[in-house]
Every structure is written in structure tokens, then in C-alpha cells.
Motif scaffolding. Sequence first.
Motif, short mmCIF file in Angstrom:
data_model
loop_
_atom_site.label_atom_id
_atom_site.label_comp_id
_atom_site.label_asym_id
_atom_site.label_seq_id
_atom_site.Cartn_x
_atom_site.Cartn_y
_atom_site.Cartn_z
N GLU A 277 -6.34 10.46 4.17
CA GLU A 277 -7.07 9.29 4.98
C GLU A 277 -7.74 8.33 3.85
N ARG A 278 -8.29 9.09 2.85
CA ARG A 278 -9.07 8.43 1.81
C ARG A 278 -8.09 7.63 0.86
N LEU A 279 -7.07 8.25 0.38
CA LEU A 279 -6.03 7.75 -0.33
C LEU A 279 -5.29 6.43 0.30
N VAL A 280 -5.26 6.50 1.50
CA VAL A 280 -4.47 5.60 2.35
C VAL A 280 -5.46 4.31 2.46
N SER A 281 -6.73 4.53 2.81
CA SER A 281 -7.81 3.63 2.82
C SER A 281 -7.88 2.90 1.36
N LEU A 282 -8.01 3.58 0.27
CA LEU A 282 -7.84 2.92 -0.90
C LEU A 282 -6.74 2.13 -1.34
N THR A 283 -5.55 2.73 -1.07
CA THR A 283 -4.26 1.94 -1.28
C THR A 283 -4.08 0.56 -0.46
N GLN A 284 -4.51 0.65 0.70
CA GLN A 284 -4.71 -0.50 1.65
C GLN A 284 -5.77 -1.57 1.00
N ASP A 285 -6.78 -0.92 0.44
CA ASP A 285 -7.70 -2.03 0.11
C ASP A 285 -7.20 -2.51 -1.24
N SER B 242 0.94 -1.32 -0.01
CA SER B 242 -0.10 0.06 0.22
C SER B 242 0.90 1.15 -0.09
N ALA B 243 2.04 1.38 0.91
CA ALA B 243 2.91 2.39 0.73
C ALA B 243 3.54 2.49 -0.83
N GLY B 244 3.74 1.51 -1.14
CA GLY B 244 4.15 1.71 -2.87
C GLY B 244 3.35 2.23 -3.55
N LEU B 245 2.13 1.62 -3.51
CA LEU B 245 1.23 2.14 -4.41
C LEU B 245 0.82 3.85 -4.23
N PHE B 246 0.79 4.13 -2.79
CA PHE B 246 0.53 5.66 -2.47
C PHE B 246 1.64 6.36 -3.05
N TYR B 247 2.78 5.87 -2.90
CA TYR B 247 3.99 6.63 -3.62
C TYR B 247 4.01 6.81 -5.01
N ALA B 248 3.44 5.59 -5.69
CA ALA B 248 3.62 5.60 -7.01
C ALA B 248 2.27 6.61 -7.61
N LEU B 249 1.30 6.80 -6.85
CA LEU B 249 0.16 7.52 -7.30
C LEU B 249 0.54 9.26 -7.23
N GLN B 250 1.13 9.34 -5.76
CA GLN B 250 1.54 10.74 -5.72
C GLN B 250 2.69 11.04 -6.56
N SER B 251 3.45 10.26 -6.92
CA SER B 251 4.75 10.51 -7.81
C SER B 251 4.25 10.76 -9.32
#
Length: 551
Positions: free
Chosen positions: A502-510, A350-359
Motif C-alpha cells: 500500500e505505501r509504495l503504491v501510494s508513493l508511486t501514485q503521488d 505509477s504502475a511503470g514506476l512501481f515495476y521499475a523500483l521492484q525490478s
Amino acid sequence: MATSPTDPEALATALQAAYVQTPVTLAQWLPILPVALCLGTGALLLILRERIRLQPFVAIGALFLLVLIDLALVAEVAAHGPLTVMMGRWVAPFGIAFSVDLTGALMALTAGVVALACGIYGLVDINTSGRRYGFYPMLMTLMAGVSGAFLTGDIFNLYVWFEVLLISSFGLLILGSEREQIDGALKYAVLNLIATTLFLITIGFLYAGFGTLNMADIARKADSLGKTMPLITLATLFSLAFLMKAAAFPLNFWLPAAYHTPRIVVGALFAALLTKVGIYSLIRVLVMLLPVEREVLSFPLAIIAALTMVLGAIGAIGQSDLRRLMGFIVIAGIGYMLAGIAIGAVQGVSAGLFYALQSMLSMAALYLATGLAGRIAGSYRLDAMGGIYAKAPGFAFVTLALFFAASGLPPFSGFWPKVMLLKAALDIGAWWLAAAILMSGFLITIALARVFLLAFWRSAPEATAEQTGPAPAPVTAPITASIFAPILGLAAIIVALGLFPERLVSLTQDAAVGLIDPRPYIHSVFPNEPPGPNSEADRPAAADPSQEPAP
């Protein structure tokens, strides 16, 4: 045990079930609409090749519609689980499948936002000659390839969409026909063609062993075939091909040699999208299809991640050309995404996905800001730049926010995935990987602080250093909305994601849960399979994304 897909009775039953008797809803068309829209618009722009003044507005309107479709796709998948569309009268695992889970939908939406911003920026950055030689048709074809890669459910068609986006990127890279562009395109093309060939060869090996190319079918067969097939060899070959495309160490030399040569808007597209398709493919194959082999490769991947992020940041410090510097920032960001894949589990992925999206957002914004800074200063070399803050204080303030986001400083979008990666690394005892994450962030902060002090804060120097590559035209009129609005829009999203993550963290965790436990994905392709705990049919309450899925 599920019925074999080669059983004639099972095939007849599946084919009968495939005939839809009820009206098809719009939601069922969503997985294929992004690709169809981009290909159709690209064809229309070719028809309108003589009316180059009309082309930008057609393309920008289509890109705006693409963002709306991708938003609807994310909402549908988040609410109801993965969607699958089979082409023609074929049933899985045969034929062409578009299978969309939350990971693919989020990546497609972010890519659409980036393309819209770049399409608007192109109103100023792409001149009449660039439009005549096909910037907007190639942009739409590039987005067809990118969207297809994120939405396909077939690993061979992932290769096909790679080819579509690569063909478009070759045309965009040499738009302008400068000598430096041809040189950069040669380096870019050679290494990417090697990676693509390796990818295709590995697909052949995979088909020989699995007898299928459907990702859901591969995921459900991997456990049983792992005892008789050298799956670690397949995972290694896939990893090598995707790491080359993602510009990971030590195969990253081509990126800073190529991305500084095209028009800035093209560089922004490449920095935001092309390397992320490689990262997405690596996540899809290692996390969802071959999870046991990912565990075996986790330590080498972690070493590659640490070297990529640290050496990328060091390379940024050593650059005097702002465009080359941004190329090394792209490379450093790839290291963070690889770290998430190497760590694994829900936290790491989820952290890798979050970073990819914001990057994707931040690198597009940084490249576009680099173009405007070069226009204001009349140069891309730091020793010839200066005085931008005095000429455009609002733009300087927005760029500083983008620098903070790229450095991972609070309260911007790059801060949260780095915190998530640090926690995940420390939880598994990988203190050295956590140290590399901190060191890279510190070095990137130094590199971008140097840029701001030299290019924005200090007074403009009298002498102008010699340029390499296409030189920007100095701004002689006030900054127009079409060149500043996309930068401001992307910066606003980046700030919003930092203040309200919070919302993006939740989505990337899912999304990470769906990759680690692909039963809902498999169920969307094979309805007779058990739906799994994360599907709408078997989910009375939301699953806790912070917990490991049950084996």
C-alpha cells in the motif's frame, strides 16, 4: 503570465531573493549530498589504493550512509514537495540545478539499497586483483553518476551524469581482463556511445528551440513552443536514444551479449541500475516535459513494449547459460515499464514506476543469487548444474521466492505492478497489450521454473559442460554471511513489498501525479510560479492519486 527570465529587473529581483539570509537547514542540502558523498568517497578510495583491505569497509560505510541520506530525501520530498538547489550564485533557468521530486528520490533510494547489497557481496566476489584495479572506487563513481542522473534538474547535466556512469561501467565491465569481457565490453560500448551521441545531438536541437536546458523551464515553455517547433521530432529522437540505453526491442541485442561477461556483482549492478536510468530519463522527458508528444508516440511505444516483454521472455526460455538467461529477464522487465509510459495517465505511469523500483531490487537479487548458485554448482550452464537444494535448502527457498517475484506471482512485489498495468491497459481498451503482459509473465514463469528444476531440484550431473566467461569458484566452505546476507536482505524487501504494497503504491501514485502535473516541480525552481495543487503551500488535504489531474 510569468515575467520573462530574460527581463533585467526580473533577474535582479531573482538574484536578490537568491541570497539566503537565514541559516541553511540540513534538508536543503539533501539534493546534492548523495552525489557529493559518492564522489568524495571515490576520491578517498583512490588515495587509499595501496590499502586494498581497507577499501571495502570505507565503501560499504559510505553506501550505508548514502541509503540513510536517500531515505531522508524521500521523507522530505514526500512531506513537503520537490526540492531544488542551485549551484553558485546562479538563478534558474541559468546554472546547474539539482531538482528532486518523488520520482527521482524513490529511484535514488532504491539504487542506494542495490549498491549497498552489491558492495557487501563484493567482499567475496571481488578478489585482491579486482580491488587493486579499482572495483570500489569505480562503484562509488558509478553511484555518483546514477544518483546525479536521478537528482539533476538540467537535461544537459543528465547527459553529463550518463557519461560519468558510463565511464565507470566500462572499467567495471572489463575488471578481470578476460577475453569474453573485452568482447562484451566492445558491444556494450559501441551501442551506448551511439545512444549517448544521439542524446547529445538532440539536446543541441532542444536548446536551439527552447533557449534553456533547465527541465522546469522546458516544462513550462513546451505548450507555447509546440505550435512553432517540431517537438514530435525531439520526442522521437530522445525516445530512440533512451530506448537504446534501456535495451528495448529491437535494440536489445547488446545486453545479453555483454551482461554475462563481467563478475556477477558487476552484472547485478548493471542489470539493476543502468537500464533503469534509461527508463527514468524516458519518463522524465516524455511524461513531464513533452506530454503531448508522448500521447502521439503512445501506440508505437506500446508495440515496442509488447515485443520487448514477449521476446525477452522467449529468449530466456531458449538459454542454457544462467547468466544469459537473466539478461533476457532484464529485457522482458523493460517492456513492462515501457507499457506504463505508453498507457500514460496516473495509473499507467505509477504502475511503470512501481515495476521499475521492484525490478531494480529483484534483478540485483537474482544476479547475486545466480552467482551463489554458480559457486555451489561449479558452473553456470544448466546442463551442468544441479543438487543445489540438497546442498543449500535455505538458499534454494530464497531463490524460489525471487523467481516468483520476477514472474509476477502473488504475494511478491512483481505481482502488484503487473495487476496495475493490466487494469490500466484494459481501461483504455488495449486488450492486446494486456494479453502481452499475461503471455510474458507466463513465459517467464516457465523459464524460471525450468531453472529451478534443473539447477536446484534435480541431482547434480556427473559431467560438467565447458564454460564460457569467468567460471565461478566452487564453494568448498559453508556459505558466508557476506555472500548470503545481501541476497537475503533484498529478498526480504521484495517479500515485504509484496505483502504490504500500500505505501509504495501510494508513493508511486503521488510521483505519477507530480510528473503529469509538474507545477509543484516548477514552483520549486521558480518560486514566483503558482505552486500547483500538489505542493505543500496549496494542499489542505491529500490529493486523490487515482484521479486524473485537472488540465
